[in-house]
Design a protein around this motif. Structure first.
Motif, PDB file in Angstrom:
ATOM      1  N   PRO A 276       0.720  -1.212  -0.037  1.00 53.04           N
ATOM      2  CA  PRO A 276       0.090   0.120   0.126  1.00 53.04           C
ATOM      3  C   PRO A 276       0.864   1.245  -0.056  1.00 53.04           C
ATOM      4  O   PRO A 276       0.558   2.088  -0.714  1.00 53.04           O
ATOM      5  N   ARG A 277       1.977   1.253   0.901  1.00 51.30           N
ATOM      6  CA  ARG A 277       2.630   2.642   1.033  1.00 51.30           C
ATOM      7  C   ARG A 277       4.050   2.756   1.606  1.00 51.30           C
ATOM      8  O   ARG A 277       4.245   1.967   2.487  1.00 51.30           O
TER       9      ARG A 277
ATOM     10  N   SER B 242       4.170  -0.029  -5.812  1.00 52.72           N
ATOM     11  CA  SER B 242       3.060   0.814  -4.995  1.00 52.72           C
ATOM     12  C   SER B 242       2.878   1.792  -5.855  1.00 52.72           C
ATOM     13  O   SER B 242       3.380   2.031  -6.939  1.00 52.72           O
TER      14      SER B 242
ATOM     15  N   TRP C 210      -5.326  -4.204  -7.052  1.00 44.92           N
ATOM     16  CA  TRP C 210      -6.269  -3.148  -6.897  1.00 44.92           C
ATOM     17  C   TRP C 210      -7.623  -3.649  -6.762  1.00 44.92           C
ATOM     18  O   TRP C 210      -8.139  -4.346  -7.481  1.00 44.92           O
TER      19      TRP C 210
ATOM     20  N   LYS D  20     -11.629  -2.058  -0.817  1.00 50.04           N
ATOM     21  CA  LYS D  20     -11.318  -2.082   0.644  1.00 50.04           C
ATOM     22  C   LYS D  20     -12.246  -1.267   1.637  1.00 50.04           C
ATOM     23  O   LYS D  20     -12.983  -0.584   0.910  1.00 50.04           O
TER      24      LYS D  20
ATOM     25  N   TYR E 223     -13.649   1.870  -0.617  1.00 45.38           N
ATOM     26  CA  TYR E 223     -12.775   2.463  -1.333  1.00 45.38           C
ATOM     27  C   TYR E 223     -11.871   1.612  -2.097  1.00 45.38           C
ATOM     28  O   TYR E 223     -11.767   0.457  -1.845  1.00 45.38           O
TER      29      TYR E 223
ATOM     30  N   GLY F 259      -7.934   0.407  -3.226  1.00 48.60           N
ATOM     31  CA  GLY F 259      -6.667   0.518  -2.820  1.00 48.60           C
ATOM     32  C   GLY F 259      -5.928  -0.958  -3.300  1.00 48.60           C
ATOM     33  O   GLY F 259      -6.481  -1.742  -3.581  1.00 48.60           O
TER      34      GLY F 259
END
Length: 155
Positions: free
Chosen positions: A38-39, A70, A105, A108, A115, A117
């Motif tokens: 994710p990040r 990512s 993708w 979530k 959304y 994510g």
């Protein structure tokens, strides 16, 4: 599109840390691991990246390239790679095209809000360009070792 084991790996070409470009074309004939997270520089993603970095000599010794993917911008990825001395490429896919093509993708939900994510997942592609193994909804603890075991099973 839903990717399954045995499918040919979807084509990609992404900018990556260390002024590199990672692409299906340049990896042709070699097995590789794409892991989607994710990040950059968040606790879970850091733990996962460091686990792959710790296993890098084993992956490299087997001729396998590890690539983290990512939506982060290159500047954030370069900082993350430098901070944790990550030698493998971290690729930037800001519009999630490759992330989506590889099935990471996902819808979530947090606090009842839905959304789109990145679902933490990993894909192992064999030397023939076929998807050998997919790990959806990855639990970080011990994951890099599980992936390494699957790489060794490729023969």
């Amino acid at each position: 599109m839903s990717l399954t084991e045995g499918d040919y790996a979807p084509d990609f070409s992404l900018p990556a840390t260390g002024e590199r470009t990672v692409s299906l074309e340049t990896l042709k004939g070699k097995p590789f691991v794409l892991y989607f997270y994710p990040r950059a520089d968040t606790p879970g993603c850091t733990k996962e990246a460091c686990a792959f970095q710790d296993g890098l000599p084993d992956f490299s010794g087997l001729g396998v390239t590890v690539i983290g993917v990512s939506k982060d911008k290159m500047k954030a990825l370069e900082k993350f790679a430098e901070k944790y001395t990550l030698e493998f490429p971290l690729a930037s896919d800001p519009d999630a095209t490759v992330i989506d093509a590889y099935g990471a993708w996902q819808e979530k939900s947090m606090y009842g809000k839905k959304y789109m994510g990145i679902q933490r997942s990993t894909v192992l592609v064999d030397a023939h360009g076929k998807v050998a193994k997919i790990w959806p909804k990855v639990k970080i603890e011990g994951h890099a070792e599980v992936v390494l075991k699957a790489v060794k099973a490729l023969g």
